[in-house]
Design a protein around this motif. Structure first.
Motif, PDB file in Angstrom:
ATOM      1  N   GLU A 395      -1.323   9.412  17.649  1.00  0.00           N
ATOM      2  CA  GLU A 395      -0.649   8.142  17.878  1.00  0.00           C
ATOM      3  C   GLU A 395      -0.563   7.339  16.589  1.00  0.00           C
ATOM      4  N   VAL A 396       0.380   6.398  16.557  1.00  0.00           N
ATOM      5  CA  VAL A 396       0.429   5.449  15.452  1.00  0.00           C
ATOM      6  C   VAL A 396      -0.885   4.669  15.451  1.00  0.00           C
ATOM      7  N   GLY A 397      -1.525   4.612  14.304  1.00  0.00           N
ATOM      8  CA  GLY A 397      -2.823   3.956  14.196  1.00  0.00           C
ATOM      9  C   GLY A 397      -4.000   4.912  14.240  1.00  0.00           C
ATOM     10  N   THR A 398      -3.753   6.190  14.571  1.00  0.00           N
ATOM     11  CA  THR A 398      -4.837   7.174  14.592  1.00  0.00           C
ATOM     12  C   THR A 398      -5.433   7.329  13.200  1.00  0.00           C
ATOM     13  N   GLU A 399      -6.753   7.249  13.106  1.00  0.00           N
ATOM     14  CA  GLU A 399      -7.447   7.451  11.836  1.00  0.00           C
ATOM     15  C   GLU A 399      -7.992   8.873  11.793  1.00  0.00           C
ATOM     16  N   LEU A 400      -7.688   9.581  10.712  1.00  0.00           N
ATOM     17  CA  LEU A 400      -8.079  10.975  10.574  1.00  0.00           C
ATOM     18  C   LEU A 400      -8.672  11.229   9.197  1.00  0.00           C
ATOM     19  N   SER A 401      -9.431  12.300   9.106  1.00  0.00           N
ATOM     20  CA  SER A 401      -9.841  12.815   7.800  1.00  0.00           C
ATOM     21  C   SER A 401      -8.791  13.814   7.346  1.00  0.00           C
ATOM     22  N   TYR A 402      -8.648  13.948   6.038  1.00  0.00           N
ATOM     23  CA  TYR A 402      -7.702  14.930   5.513  1.00  0.00           C
ATOM     24  C   TYR A 402      -8.382  15.778   4.451  1.00  0.00           C
ATOM     25  N   THR A 412      -4.604   6.846   7.756  1.00  0.00           N
ATOM     26  CA  THR A 412      -4.163   6.281   9.029  1.00  0.00           C
ATOM     27  C   THR A 412      -2.704   6.653   9.249  1.00  0.00           C
ATOM     28  N   ILE A 413      -2.380   7.126  10.445  1.00  0.00           N
ATOM     29  CA  ILE A 413      -0.995   7.451  10.784  1.00  0.00           C
ATOM     30  C   ILE A 413      -0.231   6.144  10.983  1.00  0.00           C
TER      31      ILE A 413
END
Length: 452
Positions: A395-402, A412-413
Motif C-alpha cells: 500500500e501507499v505508505g508501506t515501510e519496507l527494507s531494501y 517508504t512506498i
C-alpha cells in the motif's frame, strides 16, 4: 616449499600445516596480494539459479558461479523455471554479461528408458555456452564425454563422494571438480585436499539438508510416486507426522510420541545448514562454496549470496565484518540452523541436540518478502516509477527494507499505479507489472522485504 601452488586453497593449506592461522590479518592480506599477483583463484561462491530472475539475482549480488537446471535432466525439475533451451541460453548469456559462470546441472540417475532422452538433451545444449556440467551417473559421464569432450565436468554431491581414493579416481577420469558429500567432517575434507591437491573441491555451506544420504531418497517414490533421484522430490520429509508406539507386551495400547503442542513431530525434517560464522575455518580447504536453494525466492538468493560474499571477502582482506550484512541469513525464511556435519562429530554429538527441527520448521513460512524491482522504469507526470510484481499486499505508505548489491536500508512506498498507469491505493499479491515509486528512485534488482 616445493611444487606449484595452483589455488588459494593450496596456498592456505601449506601455511596451515606450518601452524599459521587464517585469523591472522597479515596472512589474509598476503593471500589477497598473492591472488592478485600470481592469478590464484578465491574460493568461489556457487549460487542457485532456479529461474532467469534468480540466476540474474545471484550474479548481481556477487556469485562467481550460478548453477541452473537443464530441462529433463536436473534433480529439481519440478522447481526449475527455466522451461526450454531458448530460455536456458538467454539465462546463460545474462549471467555471462555480468562476469559470472554458468554451471548446468544434469545430475539425475537415469534408467534405461531415460538414456536416449539424456543423449538428445546433451546434443541440444552443446552450443548454449555452459562453463561446466554437473553430473552424477557414470553412464551420463560417458554420454557427456562423447558429445561435449571439451566442457569441464563437475561431479554432483549425489554420488556421495567421501574419500580421497574416490576423488583420485574421478581426477584420473578427467573430472575438474567434485562436490563432496554433505556428510563429511572438515577434517576429512582437509585430508582429501592434501591427498588430491589437483582436484577442485566444492562443499555446501548453506541451505536445506536432506534426511537421506546426500539426497539419495526413496521416500517420495514410496509415498506418492515422485522419484527424488529423477528430479521430482515431493519433500515428504518436511511434513509433520503424528507417531504412536506400541510396546510388544501391551498389544493394542498405543502411546503417542509428542513434540509440538498438537502432537505433531518433524522427525524427518533436517535442520538447515548455515556456516557463515565458521567460514574462516572452511576457506583454506575448498575451492568453491555452494549455496542450496533453486526453489527459493530471489530474496533468499540475493541475501544469502550477499552475506557470504561479504564475510568471505572481509576475512580474506582482513577487514571487519558488518554484522547487519551477516545477519541477512536470519532475514530469509529458514528452518532451525546448524553447522552440519562439517563441525559435528557424530560419535560425540550432544544428547540434548537434534539433527532435525524440533517442534516446528522454524521461521520458514514468514511472509516477509515483497518482491524484486524489475529493470523497466516508466516516467509518468514527471515522476519515475519502477515495474514490480508484489508477493504480498503493498500500500501507499508501506515501510519496507531494501537490499541492493551495494546497499541496504529502509524506504517508504509513495505511489502505486496499475500496469496502464491508473492510480491505485494498494497493489494486491501477484498482480503482474504494477508500477511503484518510493522516496528515492528504485533500481532494477532491488529486493524489498520486511525485516524480521
Amino acid at each position: 616449499m616445493s611444487g606449484i601452488i595452483c589455488s588459494l586453497s593450496d596456498f592456505f593449506l601449506v601455511f596451515s600445516e606450518q601452524k599459521t592461522t587464517l585469523a591472522d590479518v597479515w596472512q589474509a592480506s598476503l593471500a589477497l596480494f598473492m591472488t592478485k599477483k600470481i592469478g590464484m583463484s578465491l574460493p568461489t561462491i556457487v549460487a542457485p539459479g532456479g529461474s532467469y530472475q534468480k540466476a540474474l539475482t545471484a550474479a548481481r549480488y556477487g556469485a562467481e558461479e550460478v548453477y541452473m537446471g537443464v530441462p529433463f535432466t536436473s534433480l529439481r525439475m519440478r522447481q526449475n523455471k527455466i522451461g526450454d533451451f531458448t530460455q536456458l541460453k538467454e539465462t546463460i548469456d545474462a549471467v555471462h554479461a555480468l562476469g559470472t559462470k554458468a554451471l548446468l546441472t544434469m545430475n539425475i540417475f537415469p534408467r534405461n528408458m531415460d538414456i536416449k532422452i539424456f543423449e538428445a538433451t546433451v546434443e541440444k545444449i552443446a552450443d548454449v555456452g555452459a562453463d561446466a556440467i554437473i553430473f552424477s551417473d557414470p553412464g551420463t559421464f560417458h554420454v557427456l564425454r562423447k558429445y561435449l569432450p571439451n566442457t569441464p565436468l563437475h561431479l554432483s554431491t549425489q554420488t556421495s563422494t567421501m574419500n580421497y581414493s574416490a576423488v583420485q579416481f574421478w581426477y584420473d577420469m578427467g573430472v575438474k571438480r567434485v562436490v563432496l558429500a554433505r556428510e563429511l567432517h572438515l577434517e576429512e575434507i582437509k585430508e582429501i585436499k592434501k591427498q588430491v591437491p589437483g582436484m577442485e573441491l566444492e562443499v555446501f555451506v548453506h541451505g536445506a539438508m536432506c534426511m537421506s544420504y546426500s539426497g539419495r531418497c526413496l521416500l517420495g517414490d514410496y509415498m506418492n510416486g515422485r522419484p527424488g533421484n529423477k528430479g521430482e522430490c515431493s519433500h515428504a520429509c518436511r511434513f509433520g507426522y503424528k507417531v504412536w508406539i506400541e510396546e510388544e507386551r501391551r498389544p493394542g495400547k498405543l502411546m503417542q510420541l509428542e513434540e509440538g503442542e498438537d502432537g505433531t513431530n518433524y522427525i524427518l525434517s533436517s535442520r538447515d545448514l548455515c556456516t557463515i560464522e565458521k567460514l574462516q575455518e572452511i576457506l583454506p580447504y575448498v575451492d568453491a562454496m555452494k549455496i542450496e536453494g533453486r526453489s527459493k525466492s530471489e530474496f533468499y538468493v540475493g541475501a544469502i549470496v550477499k552475506a557470504y560474499k561479504h564475510v568471505r571477502d572481509a576475512i580474506l582482506q582482513g577487514k571487519p565484518i558488518d554484522p547487519e550484512i551477516q545477519d541477512l541469513v536470519n532475514q530469509v525464511p529458514h528452518r532451525e540452523y546448524w553447522s552440519g556435519f562439517l563441525f559435528n562429530d557424530l560419535k560425540n554429538f550432544p544428547e540434548t541436540e537434534s539433527f532435525t527441527t524440533k517442534t516446528s520448521p522454524g521461521p520458514l513460512f514468514n511472509r516477509n518478502y515483497f518482491g524484486i524491482i524489475e529493470d523497466e522504469q516508466v516516467e509518468i507526470e514527471g515522476e519515475l516509477y519502477a515495474r514490480f510484481t508484489p508477493k504480498e499486499v503493498i500500500e501507499v505508505g508501506t515501510e519496507l527494507s531494501y537490499l541492493t548489491p551495494k546497499a541496504k536500508g529502509k524506504l517508504t512506498i509513495t505511489g502505486i499505479r496499475d500496469a496502464k498507469g491508473k492510480v491505485l491505493e494498494k497493489g494486491t499479491c501477484n498482480t503482474p507489472g504494477i508500477l511503484i515509486k518510493a522516496d528515492f528512485p528504485l533500481e532494477g534488482g532491488t529486493l524489498l522485504y520486511q525485516k524480521m
